[in-house]
Scaffold this active site. Structure first.
Site, PDB file in Angstrom:
ATOM      1  N   ASP A 264      -2.345  -3.122  -9.948  1.00 24.62           N
ATOM      2  CA  ASP A 264      -1.214  -2.749  -9.104  1.00 24.62           C
ATOM      3  C   ASP A 264      -0.127  -2.148  -9.988  1.00 24.62           C
ATOM      4  O   ASP A 264       0.257  -2.734 -10.998  1.00 24.62           O
ATOM      5  CB  ASP A 264      -0.730  -3.972  -8.336  1.00 24.62           C
ATOM      6  CG  ASP A 264      -1.766  -4.397  -7.296  1.00 24.62           C
ATOM      7  OD1 ASP A 264      -2.032  -3.604  -6.391  1.00 24.62           O
ATOM      8  OD2 ASP A 264      -2.324  -5.499  -7.429  1.00 24.62           O
ATOM      9  N   ASP A 374      -7.141  -1.123  -1.817  1.00 25.10           N
ATOM     10  CA  ASP A 374      -6.236  -2.230  -1.452  1.00 25.10           C
ATOM     11  C   ASP A 374      -5.100  -1.816  -0.529  1.00 25.10           C
ATOM     12  O   ASP A 374      -4.183  -2.597  -0.294  1.00 25.10           O
ATOM     13  CB  ASP A 374      -5.671  -2.819  -2.757  1.00 25.10           C
ATOM     14  CG  ASP A 374      -5.004  -4.163  -2.539  1.00 25.10           C
ATOM     15  OD1 ASP A 374      -5.410  -4.881  -1.612  1.00 25.10           O
ATOM     16  OD2 ASP A 374      -4.068  -4.503  -3.294  1.00 25.10           O
TER      17      ASP A 374
HETATM   18 ZN   LIG Z   1      -3.314  -3.761  -4.957  1.00 26.06          ZN
END
Ligand SMILES: [Zn+2]
Length: 1014
Positions: A264, A374
């Protein structure tokens, strides 16, 4: 035969755990360790290597939250270990049960060259194989004390999410700092037993294969001398050769595994830490690629490559080489793995432009897959954008997280709002962190919905987010699963090869039409309002900057700010990452984002001002010019041009209402505000029709408790609606502006610890009621909504998305409809009966809900639209959204879809005024058809001086029109989003003098490169 299955399985578990795994490192000696802690933020590698060290020992605490410690480990390989494989074992205090999300390290040699990362499941550093004995060992570790934010008591508020509140308590203790002998035979035995034991557990208990495996495992365990595992491991392995050699059945599911680490770009750590996370993981993966010839790795997000290039060139050199070898595979072709619900049309397009362009420039590679494992849901606008970027495939697994409904396909064609179809795959392994466990492989095979017609799926394999990526153990297990009876067959495969194979084997895949709505994380459309408004503002300012700078460049020769725009765009794109724009990051990230957006706004305003000054001319000229950056003309100013301001007649009036409140009227719209400051009537004069449902009141603020079961910043659970407080009591309802150009009523309220002030404004010549809401928000775990109960009977409503709008139901007939209880809008929501509709437009918020009720009194239908203004989750940012906020929402009764589009642009792109000598600024391009909307006017990124104009059909129908240029046109060429000539445009694009005739399909977008005659 007696059934001893559970007994043997329990034996395997204990012997593996207590005897065999520990024997992988049979001998060890301690290393000496010393440390230097950087006083503040991370320092350059050379500085960390050179800094003076102090002693530290195993067991000692280290690492204030977010601090960086440089450790030096030193020792000598014992002479007795000559000929053996020696590794350093460096345990910074890891919790191996949680790969990622904690401390991490990157190992350097004394010369500053990187070795590999250190992670909870990856604590080894190879020293020598074979060792000579007596050689010195000296390594340095840049250790980051990233605190655990999301731990075993998840979602409890924590102050650790910002270095300004995190304190200085050490977070970790050094656990192991040893040199050790690595026994490869035992390590291989562990993998044999793990693979067979895990496969066994997935097989039917009445199947022969399960029993064959059980007996083989038992023979292996019998062959092990528990007092001499190292001496007997080879004999134990011999008993497993035969069962490991049995090939997979012909119908076995085929898994293309690809090494991966989902990192991320910011989340439970700040942006600066992602730079290092990516470098550590890339160091690990390039090292593993060298050790394992069959292994392949993929990394997405051009931004992450760019970070390594800029900040860790020594790691980037290894990445570049591995990419050139075809083994480190750039994936996705986007700048970051962005959210897709909220980014504007242009921003979504630029994610691909900047991502693909980076991969092309750095590696000569053009990705054809969008890689968004995601991201929290996918709009119906996305397929066309993917296709116009020159890509054709999409991968995500996120829809498997949906709370209610199970998606019916894993491989399918996804059709967007314009009819574009994209071949899409959801890995049935249901994770982007596959670890090659038997349970995962078996789940993928069982879960795969397209059995019988397709056989292939993809498994992104490796620990993400600081877990370090794929481990050598995963590679070892994958090798055993290549062709193994009872298991799906696994081999390493590049994403593009997987997609090509999957597409070839499945010529008629099923089709899913419309958005891929994630039935989870719905509150990410609302959390962290300032971050979201920063994004909206930046997108609007970028549109204006490109438009006015291109106009000034062509008209006046003013230099076009290519480099600044490139940098600003990339910053905006980065902040659309799927934990920043959605508001699910720690306080640090959002604090920085707010400051970054403020800086971008100042810079863009400066660029707009300079361009408009060049166009307006000498201020002494004294003419007040009105610049219109919206795609539709207004107040006699053409779209994309400027004209001298003409003051309208102004016929707005406000009068007191009997029984309290006021009546606002401008001849187009008559609005009645009651004594509580609520809108009880809004009549569109053209039709005479009332927009507000009988007996209901609009502009109603509603407060709900909002404490989801988990994922506080992400989720709002359906039960939030069970309890609601209408904020009715007003502290003040008073006239704020009396006309004739505008009339306004001001309403002040207080509730809980918060206050709110609203201004309801009606302007001359506008059919729009603007409601400006200013909230000083000091609530916890509450959800604030702004409600508009409308007298409209409809089963569906439209919400704007990229390059068009998508429909959603107003009812809850099916579980799929009911699950969409919170959804995303761009600039408008529109609902209509045949011939009459209402638009609600906003430049401020994304989340909304729409519900319906049938009135007992008259049988009519009340359709209520509620915008989501603010939440107050306490995890991961304990003070989310506290403080002042401003919002604008507008009610437009009598609006067709075209009015919704126009007013949506208008509220986000207010007119600008500048005094100068010019009489007017003629737009560079003009369209003669309202449904055709210009989404961007800019100079081509290649610096050629060509003008790039992007146009789309905005109404959902067919549209013909002509785009006229106000300059002599030498050529007009349809392009893809990367501004390359492209023959993929299906609509008609025909050069026509100084202009282009266009005929576009519903929602079709077309990018034109217009070369001025020179
Ligand atoms: Zn993610």
């Amino acid at each position: 035969m007696h059934d001893d299955r559970t007994l043997v399985e329990a034996r395997l578990k204990r012997v593996l755990e207590e005897r065999i795994r520990p024997a992988v490192y049979p001998e060890s000696v301690p290393l000496t360790v010393s440390v230097w802690t950087a006083p503040g933020e991370p320092v350059p590698v050379a500085e960390g290597l050179a800094a003076p060290r102090s002693p530290i020992a195993v067991g000692d605490a280290w690492g204030a939250p977010w601090s960086t410690s440089w450790l030096t480990v030193a020792g000598t390989v014992p002479e007795a270990w000559a000929g053996r494989t020696v590794e350093a074992l460096i345990d910074l205090g890891f919790d191996a049960n949680m790969p990622g999300f904690q401390c991490e390290g990157l190992v350097y040699r004394p010369d500053g060259s990187p070795v590999k990362g250190l992670n909870p499941q990856n604590q080894w550093v190879r020293i020598a194989a074979p060792a000579a004995g007596g050689e010195p060992v000296l390594l340095h570790v840049e250790a980051a004390a990233n605190p655990v934010i999301l731990d075993y008591h998840p979602f409890l508020p924590t102050e650790l999410g910002d270095k300004e509140t995190a304190g200085d308590k050490p977070q970790y203790r050094l656990a192991r700092m040893d040199l050790a002998v690595f026994d490869e035979t035992v390590w291989q035995l562990v993998l044999d037993l793990e693979v067979l034991g895990e496969l066994m557990a997935e097989l039917p208990a009445d199947g022969a294969r399960r029993w064959e495996l059980l007996r083989a495992v038992e023979r292996a365990l019998d062959a092990i001398d528990l007092q001499d595992v190292n001496g007997t491991a080879a004999a134990a392995r011999a008993h497993l050769v035969e069962v490991l050699a049995a090939p997979a059945v012909p119908s076995a599911h085929r898994i293309g595994a690809i090494g991966h680490a989902h990192i991320d770009s910011a989340w439970l750590w700040p942006l600066r830490e992602t730079v290092r996370k990516v470098a550590r993981t890339a160091a690990n993966m390039t090292a593993l690629l060298e050790d394992e010839p069959d292994f392949l790795y993929t990394m997405s997000q051009a931004q992450q490559f760019a970070w390594i290039k800029e900040h860790r060139p020594e790691v980037y050199a290894r990445v570049k080489k591995a990419v050139a070898d075809g083994r480190f595979v750039p994936a996705g072709g986007m700048w970051v793995e962005s959210d897709t619900n909220m980014p504007s049309s242009e921003a979504m397009a630029r994610q691909f432009v900047h991502g693909k362009r980076f991969f092309l420039a750095e590696f000569g590679i053009e990705n054809e897959e969008a890689w968004l494992p995601d991201t929290f849901g996918f709009t119906g606008g996305l397929p066309q954008i993917i296709r116009n970027a020159g890509s054709k495939w999409l991968l995500t697994q996120k829809i498997s997280w949906s709370q209610i409904n199970k998606f019916p396909h894993h491989t399918f064609l996804w059709e967007g709002i314009d009819g574009t179809r994209i071949f899409t795959h959801f890995p049935p392994v249901d994770t982007y962190n596959c670890s090659m466990k038997g349970s995962e492989i078996a789940h993928a095979a069982r879960n795969f919905k397209d059995k019988g017609v397709a056989r292939h799926s993809l498994a992104p394999t490796g620990w993400g987010d600081g877990g370090g990526g794929t481990t050598r153990e995963m590679v070892g297990k994958a090798a055993r699963l290549r062709d193994l009876e009872g298991s799906a067959a696994v081999r390493w495969q590049r994403p593009a090869e997987f997609f090509a194979e999957a597409e070839a084997e499945y010529p008629k895949p099923p089709v899913w039409v419309g958005e891929l709505y994630l039935e989870l994380h719905r509150a990410t459309l609302t959390s962290q309002a300032r971050t979201k408004q920063g994004n909206r503002r930046s997108e609007n300012l970028l549109r204006e900057t490109e438009l006015w700078c291109a106009t000034a460049a062509l008209r006046t020769g003013l230099a076009y700010p290519y480099e600044r725009l490139d940098r600003i765009w990339k910053t905006v794109l980065l902040h659309q990452f799927h934990d920043i724009l959605p508001g699910s990051s720690i306080a640090w990230v959002h604090r920085e984002a707010e400051a970054t957006y403020a800086g971008l706004a100042a810079e863009l305003e400066e660029l707009i001002g300079a361009a408009q000054r060049a166009l307006a001319g000498d201020p002494a000229g004294g003419r007040e010019l009105v610049f219109n950056g919206a795609p539709h003309g207004r107040s006699a100013v053409p779209a994309g041009g400027a004209a001298v301001a003409v003051a309208g007649p102004g016929d707005c009036a406000v009068t007191a209402r009997e029984g309290g409140g006021f009546v606002l009227d401008n001849g187009l719209l008559r609005v009645v505000v009651d004594g509580d400051g609520l809108v009880v009537s809004a009549v569109d004069a053209a039709s005479g029709r009332e927009a507000v449902a009988p007996g209901a009141r609009a502009n109603l603020l509603q407060l709900h408790p909002d404490f989801p079961n988990m994922w506080d910043a992400w989720d709002v659970d359906q039960f939030y609606r069970n309890t609601v407080t209408d904020l009715l009591a007003a502290d003040e309802v008073a006239v704020h502006a009396e006309g004739p150009a505008e009339v306004a009523v001001r309403v002040a309220r207080s509730f809980g610890s918060s206050t709110v002030t609203q201004t309801l404004t009606l302007r001359a010549g506008s059919g729009r009621l603007d409601i400006d809401t200013e909230v000083d928000w000091h609530e916890a775990e509450k959800f604030l909504k702004l409600a508009f109960p409308l007298d409209v009977h409809t089963e569906r409503y439209a919400a704007e998305t990229q390059f068009g709008h998508q429909f959603r139901p107003t009812h809850t007939n099916t579980s799929w409809d009911a699950a969409k209880f919170e959804a995303c809008n761009h600039r408008f929501v529109h609902l209509a009966e045949p011939g009459w509709g209402v638009a609600l437009v906003t430049p401020s918020t994304y989340g909304h809900d729409v519900t319906r009720a049938v009135r007992a009194e008259d049988g009519g239908t009340t359709t209520t639209v509620r915008f989501s203004l603010l939440r107050a989750p306490r995890f991961p940012d304990p003070r989310t959204d506290q403080g002042r906020h401003r919002f604008r929402h507008s009610l437009v009764p009598g609006a067709e879809i075209g009015d919704a589009v126009r007013e949506g642009y208008a509220v986000g792109l207010p007119e600008r005024r500048m005094t100068g000598s010019a009489e007017a600024v003629r737009p560079l391009v003009e369209l003669d058809q309202d449904a055709l909307v210009v989404s961007a006017v800019k100079l081509a990124d290649d610096g050629s001086g060509d003008l790039v104009v992007r146009v789309y059909e905005s109404g959902g129908g067919r549209a013909r029109g002509r785009l006229a240029t106000s300059f002599a046109l030498a050529a007009a060429v349809p392009c893809d989003l990367l501004e390359r000539p492209w023959d993929g445009t299906r609509g008609e694009v025909v050069a026509d003098g100084d202009g282009v005739r266009l005929a576009l399909r519903p929602f079709e977008l077309v990018t034109l490169r217009l070369t001025p005659a020179r």
